[in-house]
Design an enzyme around this catalytic site. Structure first.
Site: not given
Length: 357
Positions: A66, A125
């Site tokens: 990613d 996150e």
């Protein structure tokens, strides 16, 4: 380079493309006779593959597919001289391509076991249920782990910890035509951020770091153009030094008046023993590509190496030369990708001769 270029072409800032890229990687491995097991966490892929004999010294090559979002055109890789440009070129699809090629090159030897672990959420996150923790908790371990984050062919023996905070600041609403009758929460929030930059922890340094990193990542405030905002929230990304106590950092932030502090995400710092025999063996393999000491770097970014360190597996960050990660002109050196592969190969093959404790 062709494999790195292919990987960069996937816009893996989006979950669907992360899954698509992971599918390509799985197919690439299996086309070379390497069985790849795929799993998911929070809908994002976790891939595992391994080559070499059981019972031999075992090294985990660890990476992520990613990336953070890019500008238009950043997923159309281009080469200029020795530089391969594109989102993820440096962080860390170039290193991932080299790890894939290294794993394939090690499939027929019988002196070392190489485990390749790839996750799809390193840039997220999320504080819990992370791909790298899932790898470790499933028993995908070794005697040593290398995560391919950008280090310019130096060995990252320390990385900062993460403390991501949301700070809520209040004000007094008024008409936008008479702002002096109100108390602007957005302006107050900016002053709060400047106060964080002046706290005692922000002025400390260490052997490998000049200072902690403090970034104002988001501002959430105001609900009408013609109104003085009476509330604002700012998201502040603090990367604290390995020897700092996050509780102390948080205590200092809580000391700023008229602020409500919410912790969004935290990640401990990474510190590995420089005298580990595996770290020394990697240094010996890397020194050929350096004029100076290759084991003198600390990583400002957080490290998923902590997933391995927390269970006692020594782990470092080690990646190719480049610049601009998370920025508009991200690139990786093509020649350094070759040097990176050579270093990994030399290191892995040296383990067959035994590791001095």
């Amino acid at each position: 380079m062709a494999l790195a270029t292919k990987l960069i072409g996937y816009d893996t800032s989006e979950p669907d493309a992360v899954l698509e890229a992971a599918g390509f990687v799985k197919g690439w491995l299996e086309a070379r006779g390497i069985e790849a097991a795929d799993d998911e966490i929070r809908g994002l892929p976790v891939l595992r593959a391994e080559v070499g004999p059981s019972g031999a010294p075992t090294v985990v090559l660890h990476g992520h597919v990613d990336v953070v979002p890019g500008l238009p055109g950043q997923f159309d890789p281009r080469i200029e001289g020795d530089r391969l440009y594109g989102r993820g070129a440096y962080d860390m699809k170039g290193a991932l391509a080299a790890m894939l090629l290294t794993t394939a090159a090690m499939r027929d030897q019988d002196r070392v076991r190489v485990r390749l672990g790839i996750v799809g959420d390193e840039e997220s996150e999320e504080a819990a249920e992370r791909g790298s923790d899932h790898l470790v908790d499933s028993g995908f371990l070794g005697d040593f782990a290398i995560t391919g984050e950008p280090t310019d062919l130096q060995i990252g023996v320390e990385a900062k910890g993460v403390l991501a905070l949301r700070l809520h600041v209040g004000g007094v609403a008024a008409h936008g035509a008479t702002p002096w009758l109100g108390d602007n929460a957005v302006l107050k929030a900016h002053d709060v951020f400047r106060s964080i930059e002046s706290l005692p922890f922000a002025r400390q340094s260490s052997e490998l770091f000049d200072r902690p990193s403090i970034n104002l990542g988001r501002i959430l405030g105001g609900d009408a153009l013609n109104k003085v905002p009476d509330r604002c929230a700012i998201d502040v990304d603090i990367r604290y030094l390995p020897q700092q106590d996050p509780a102390t950092v948080l205590e200092q932030v809580h000391g700023i008046p008229e602020v409500e502090v919410q912790t969004l995400f935290s990640r401990p710092p990474a510190v590995v023993d420089r005298n580990s025999p595996y770290v020394r063996a990697l240094r010996d393999a890397a020194v050929e590509h350096h004029d100076g000491e290759p084991m003198s770097v600390g990583r400002d970014g957080a490290s998923d190496a902590v997933s391995f360190l927390r269970v006692g597996v020594p782990a470092v960050e080690f990646g190719p030369v480049g610049a601009g990660h998370h920025g508009p002109q991200e690139w990786v050196s093509v020649s350094s990708l070759n040097a990176y592969r050579q270093t990994l190969d030399t290191f892995l093959r040296s383990l067959g001769d035994g590791v001095d404790g």
